[in-house]
Motif scaffolding. Structure first.
Motif, mmCIF file in Angstrom:
data_model
loop_
_atom_site.group_PDB
_atom_site.id
_atom_site.type_symbol
_atom_site.label_atom_id
_atom_site.label_comp_id
_atom_site.label_asym_id
_atom_site.label_seq_id
_atom_site.Cartn_x
_atom_site.Cartn_y
_atom_site.Cartn_z
ATOM 1 N N THR A 125 0.836 -1.213 0.000
ATOM 2 C CA THR A 125 0.000 0.000 0.000
ATOM 3 C C THR A 125 0.864 1.253 0.000
ATOM 4 O OG1 THR A 125 -0.119 0.302 2.412
ATOM 5 C CG2 THR A 125 -1.793 -1.138 1.414
ATOM 6 N N TRP A 126 2.072 1.142 0.517
ATOM 7 C CA TRP A 126 2.970 2.298 0.707
ATOM 8 C C TRP A 126 2.225 3.396 1.468
ATOM 9 C CZ3 TRP A 126 7.981 2.985 -1.995
ATOM 10 C CH2 TRP A 126 8.378 1.835 -2.702
ATOM 11 N N ASP A 127 1.344 2.997 2.345
ATOM 12 C CA ASP A 127 0.503 3.989 3.011
ATOM 13 C C ASP A 127 0.521 3.771 4.521
ATOM 14 O OD1 ASP A 127 -1.383 6.184 2.822
ATOM 15 O OD2 ASP A 127 -2.826 4.744 3.602
ATOM 16 N N LEU A 128 1.128 4.700 5.226
ATOM 17 C CA LEU A 128 1.306 4.523 6.663
ATOM 18 C C LEU A 128 -0.018 4.568 7.416
ATOM 19 C CD1 LEU A 128 4.610 6.502 7.398
ATOM 20 C CD2 LEU A 128 4.273 4.239 6.431
ATOM 21 N N GLU A 153 -6.015 -0.991 -1.241
ATOM 22 C CA GLU A 153 -4.833 -0.121 -1.425
ATOM 23 C C GLU A 153 -3.611 -0.937 -1.843
ATOM 24 O OE1 GLU A 153 -4.124 3.279 -0.684
ATOM 25 O OE2 GLU A 153 -6.191 3.791 -0.181
ATOM 26 N N SER A 154 -3.683 -2.257 -1.645
ATOM 27 C CA SER A 154 -2.475 -3.082 -1.806
ATOM 28 C C SER A 154 -2.393 -3.807 -3.138
ATOM 29 C CB SER A 154 -2.429 -4.131 -0.686
ATOM 30 O OG SER A 154 -3.296 -5.213 -0.980
ATOM 31 N N HIS A 180 1.866 -0.771 -5.037
ATOM 32 C CA HIS A 180 3.160 -0.831 -5.752
ATOM 33 C C HIS A 180 3.995 -1.930 -5.105
ATOM 34 C CE1 HIS A 180 3.298 2.974 -8.289
ATOM 35 N NE2 HIS A 180 2.083 2.969 -7.746
ATOM 36 N N LEU A 181 4.800 -2.594 -5.899
ATOM 37 C CA LEU A 181 5.538 -3.746 -5.376
ATOM 38 C C LEU A 181 6.524 -3.343 -4.277
ATOM 39 C CD1 LEU A 181 6.413 -5.717 -8.660
ATOM 40 C CD2 LEU A 181 4.513 -6.113 -7.066
ATOM 41 N N PRO A 182 6.465 -4.041 -3.130
ATOM 42 C CA PRO A 182 7.454 -3.798 -2.080
ATOM 43 C C PRO A 182 8.656 -4.736 -2.228
ATOM 44 C CG PRO A 182 5.645 -5.100 -1.211
ATOM 45 C CD PRO A 182 5.362 -4.911 -2.666
ATOM 46 N N ALA A 183 8.701 -5.453 -3.360
ATOM 47 C CA ALA A 183 9.816 -6.365 -3.613
ATOM 48 C C ALA A 183 9.966 -6.563 -5.114
ATOM 49 C CB ALA A 183 9.547 -7.718 -2.952
#
Ligand code: BGC
Length: 756
Positions: free
Chosen positions: A140-143, A382-383, A569-572
């Motif tokens: 999600t890149w969303d805190l 979001e993910s 967005h990809l976290p890896a």
């Protein structure tokens, strides 16, 4: 007790509140004793600091009471070990530790794990809300989303009577085949650290403790109990440890769980370097270190090297922190001071996070599962990452007459990851249940059927399901349909890694056959992490939905139909093949039980995209990648250096036709200095924009991300010189723009603070 005496005791208690000193408490205790009254519990005074309260109560404790605090049980019967859970523990739970009721110190009731209130497999599992997997939340890149999810699962945990959530997994993805990647936050220390830190903060906002884990270098499950991870201090501090350090700073967890494996020759739970030096001394961690379940190997080395609490009796070979610890203290092998420190560390977070002041109740509170399901759904929405979308195949028009839904039990629900973190669905397990019958199984699907959610949105369409096990039958249905939604999955679980990155059970062949039969094929992946996609060029669209949680079917359908514009967005990094990895073959695979293998992290801090950058490798999909139904323009990048910190500002414009969210990423690279790899993620912002709208955003780069750690001085050194600051929508963005800033030489302390 007479009225007069009562008043004087009360007066003493009030006096104590105002002086707030342990001296005053001592006085009060003595006076109260003299007066024949029960001693006032001075540590219950909320006006005192957690330190003061801890010191006060510690003084009252007997040795046996302190010993109780450092000794934890499994919260579930283990008949194969002849073990019955303590009667006070909560059924099918992970752990239990006795408190000291006479002093108002509650028991610790411990629940797994990161996506919700898990249950150990067995007869009395509890239904709870499951968030999407940890890697999904990182996507999600969303805190804010991460915090909200943490707060939600923490509230359920409390309602079930727990006050410790064993959540906060942040082992960075060095090994894409790691069976537990789904529990963690991806490959980048900044993103993973911030996201997991926010989840911890959310959980702890419920007057409970969360547990940062698995400390450290538990990056594969193969031989996890015996492997030795070798890495130098400098690389460690700039990679795995940095992720843990950032999560610790962001989330302030009350406890840390040391891992099963060995690190540089010593078990993590008796590793002086990891526990005493890095965690407690360098990072100033004030809470307690608990062992993973079965990760304690000794009494004296473990206690002296920093383990504060043995967990999960009966999983260790011995009750190391039971009678053996008492004897070791009495004989002076473990000092009184260290023993008090162990107990103090357990007590401090109990005061700090409100476990003492807000005791949990054994009566399960009612839970609003509907609302909580929506929190999970939002996280999933979001993910979900749109990886490919040729000719705008998505969002799906509702006018398709014939829709094929194929594979992955999409008629029943959505997949979840296996092992101790397994959350069971509310209302009992419905539908398909496969995989191993015992741990880390079963393979569970949450009853949120993507097929039903699709049908509910396409009332005029004929939606037909095929289970995908016979490629020919699937292709036949595809050929007869107007659009094909093909669901594929990779079940991953604790204790086992995947042998390779290919989808199991001939799913690749099935997708290829389906895509050949109908070019309007949309692939929906439910995976624990990166997978290969040999059919990629032949399909129209691809969505990575991870393990999408309790309401996953709804979330997927909403994205498919454009009710939600994908923004994950990809976290890896998704590699193009295993040959691109630092270890093309997984160490120790196939597993020989208890083999004491050596895993050499020769890539050092060059993990994930950093490795790909360094070696000039082109992945299948880069770190940070994700499409939208809209388009975005990133521009006007400016960067200035203020008080040694890089501040970048930029504009983001939604140039497409629908509202959407973009994840703007700022990367930093040295022009002359040498790092482990060409660039690092320095910061990011997720922005939400209406069609045509634009905004400006700012990012301040953590100075550790432009520095190199120096072991001898325990400082981070920023080298004088020029640095490129780039604005991009993923790690390999050809459209990235950049500016150059000049940094003066600077030194940061071990926690990244400028040293004058
Ligand atoms: C896992 C931990 C978990 C513990 C308690 C272990 O097997 O590694 O993550 O918290 O069990 O269930």
């Amino acid at each position: 007790m007479g009225f007069q005496k009562k008043i004087s005791v009360l007066a003493m208690a009030i006096a104590l509140t105002s002086t707030a000193s342990s001296f005053a408490a001592e006085e009060a205790k003595t006076d109260a004793k003299k007066a024949g009254a029960e001693a006032p519990k001075a540590w219950m005074n909320k006006k005192l600091t957690p330190e003061q309260r801890t010191d006060l109560v510690l003084k009252e404790m007997t040795m046996d009471e302190k010993l109780k605090l450092v000794f934890g049980y499994f919260g579930t019967d283990a008949p194969w070990k002849g073990f019955k859970r303590p009667v006070e523990s909560i059924t099918q739970s992970a752990g239990f530790v006795y408190g000291v009721p006479r002093l108002g110190i509650p028991n610790l009731w411990e629940a797994d794990a990161g996506v919700g209130v898990a249950s150990q497999g067995g007869p009395d599992v509890r239904g709870a809300t499951a968030l999407p997997s940890g890697i999904a939340t990182a996507a999600t890149w969303d805190l804010k989303t991460a915090f909200a999810g943490g707060a939600m699962i923490g509230s359920e945990s409390r309602a079930f009577g727990f006050n410790v959530q064993l959540a906060g997994g942040v082992n960075i993805m060095r090994e894409p085949r790691n069976g537990r990647n789904f529990e963690y936050g991806g490959e980048d220390p900044l993103l993973a650290g911030l996201i997991v830190g926010e989840q911890i903060r959310g959980i702890q906002s419920n007057h409970m403790v969360s547990t940062l884990k698995h400390y450290a270098f538990n990056n594969q499950e193969t031989n996890r109990f015996s492997l030795n991870a070798n890495i130098d201090d400098k690389s460690a501090r700039m990679s795995d440890l940095l992720a843990l350090q950032i999560a610790k700073e962001q989330g302030n967890p009350g406890s840390v769980m040391c891992s099963y494996n060995r690190v540089n020759g010593h078990y993590a739970c008796e590793n002086d370097y990891l526990l005493n030096e890095v965690l407690k001394k360098d990072w100033g961690f004030k809470g307690w270190v608990m062992s993973d379940w079965g990760a304690t190997h000794s009494t004296v080395p473990a206690a002296n090297n920093g383990l504060d609490q043995q967990s999960g009796i009966p999983f260790d070979a011995s009750e190391y922190f039971g009678a053996a610890l008492k004897e070791a203290i009495q004989n002076g092998w473990v000092s009184e001071e260290r023993f008090n420190d162990m107990a103090r560390r357990v007590l401090h977070p109990m005061f700090e996070f409100g476990l003492v002041d807000n005791p949990v109740s054994p009566n399960v509170k009612s839970i609003d599962f509907k609302t909580n399901g929506l929190v999970s759904q939002k996280d999933s929405e979001e993910s979900i990452v749109l990886l490919k979308n040729d000719a705008n195949l998505l969002p799906m028009a509702k006018f398709y007459k014939k829709i094929a839904v194929i594979g992955s039990h999409a008629d029943v629900g959505v997949l979840s990851g296996g092992g101790s973190s397994q959350v069971y669905p509310v209302g009992g397990v419905a539908g398909y249940r496969g995989g191993p019958a015992v741990f880390p199984g079963p393979m569970l699907y949450y009853p949120s059927s993507p097929m039903k959610a699709v049908q509910a949105r396409a009332l005029e369409s004929k939606v037909t399901y095929n289970d995908g096990t016979d490629a020919k039958a699937a292709a036949k249905l595809a050929a007869e349909s107007d659009i094909v939604l093909v669901f594929v999955n990779q079940w991953t679980a604790e204790s086992v890694d995947v042998p390779n990155l290919s989808l199991p059970d001939n799913q690749d062949e099935m997708v290829a056959a389906v895509a050949k039969a109908n070019s309007k094929t949309v692939v929906v992946l439910q995976t624990g992490g990166p997978v290969l996609m040999p059919w990629l060029s032949n399909v129209g669209a691809v969505l990575e939905a991870w393990y999408p949680g309790s309401n996953g079917g709804e979330a997927i359908a909403r994205v498919l139909f454009g009710e939600v514009n994908p923004s994950g967005h990809l976290p890896a990094t998704f590699p193009a093949s295993e040959s691109q990895l630092p270890r093309p073959v997984l160490d120790g695979y196939p597993e020989v039980k208890d083999a004491r293998i050596e895993v050499n992290y020769k890539e050092g801090a060059a993990v994930g995209y950093k490795w790909f950058d360094l070696k000039g490798l082109k992945p299948l999909f880069p770190f940070g990648y994700g499409l939208s139904y809209s388009e975005f323009a990133l521009g006007d990048l400016k960067a200035e250096v203020k008080n040694g910190l890089i501040n970048a500002s930029f504009s983001v414009k939604n140039t497409g036709g629908v509202a959407g969210k973009e994840v703007a990423q700022v990367y930093v690279s040295p022009v002359t200095a040498q790092w482990e790899s060409p660039k690092r993620l320095g910061g990011f912002q997720k922005v939400d924009l209406k069609a045509g709208a634009s905004t400006t955003a700012k990012v301040t780069v953590d100075p550790r991300l432009v520095a190199v750690y120096e072991t001898a001085s325990k400082t981070w050194k920023i080298a004088e010189g020029d640095y490129k600051v780039s604005l991009a929508s993923h790690a390999m963005d050809a459209k990235a723009t950049s500016v150059t800033v000049h940094l003066s030489a600077a030194t940061l302390d071990v926690n990244g603070k400028f040293v004058k």
